[in-house]
Design a protein around this motif. Sequence first.
Motif, short mmCIF file in Angstrom:
data_model
loop_
_atom_site.label_atom_id
_atom_site.label_comp_id
_atom_site.label_asym_id
_atom_site.label_seq_id
_atom_site.Cartn_x
_atom_site.Cartn_y
_atom_site.Cartn_z
N TRP A 1 0.70 -1.00 -0.06
CA TRP A 1 0.27 -0.12 0.13
C TRP A 1 0.97 1.33 -0.11
O TRP A 1 1.85 1.39 0.81
N PRO A 2 0.38 2.40 -0.69
CA PRO A 2 1.28 3.48 -0.41
C PRO A 2 1.14 4.38 0.49
O PRO A 2 0.27 4.20 1.44
N SER A 3 2.24 4.94 0.87
CA SER A 3 2.20 5.62 2.00
C SER A 3 1.38 7.06 2.04
O SER A 3 0.84 7.37 0.90
N ALA A 4 0.95 7.76 3.22
CA ALA A 4 -0.07 8.57 3.21
C ALA A 4 0.79 9.88 2.49
O ALA A 4 -0.10 10.91 1.77
N LYS A 5 2.01 10.01 2.31
CA LYS A 5 2.91 11.28 1.73
C LYS A 5 2.57 10.78 0.18
O LYS A 5 2.25 11.84 -0.59
#
Length: 123
Positions: free
Chosen positions: A54-58
Motif C-alpha cells: 500500500w502507498p504511504s500517506a505522503k
Amino acid sequence: MSDKLTKKDDKKIAKDTGKKAASKKDSSKKKANPIKSMGKFVREYKSELKKISWPSAKDTTRNAAITLAAIAVVGVFIWVLDFGLSEIRDLGLKKIPEWSASAKQDDVTSPSDVIVTPSDTAE
C-alpha cells in the motif's frame, strides 16, 4: 459406441499419465463441500491482501495533488481554446455582407406597408 471409445481413451490417457481414469461414479463422490470451499477462499483472500504494498500517506497526497493540477491545466486549456474559437466565430459573423442582414430586416413588414381593405374592417 462413442461412449466405449471415450472410456477406452480415458483408460489409455490414465495409463500414460499413471492416474486412474475418471468415471461418473468417481466424479459424483468428489463434490466439494461449500463450507470448506468458502473457508479456503477466505484464507487465500487474506494471504493475497497481505502481499499488497500500500502507498504511504505522503505518496497518496502527492499523487492526488498531481492529479488535481493536471485537471486544472487541462481545464484551463479547454477554456482558452473555447474562448479563442468563439472569438474567431464572432469575427467571422461580423464580416458577413450587410445585404444579408438588411434582407432579414426587409422581410418584416412595417405598419405603413399594410393596406387595409373594406373586407378587413367588416366583421
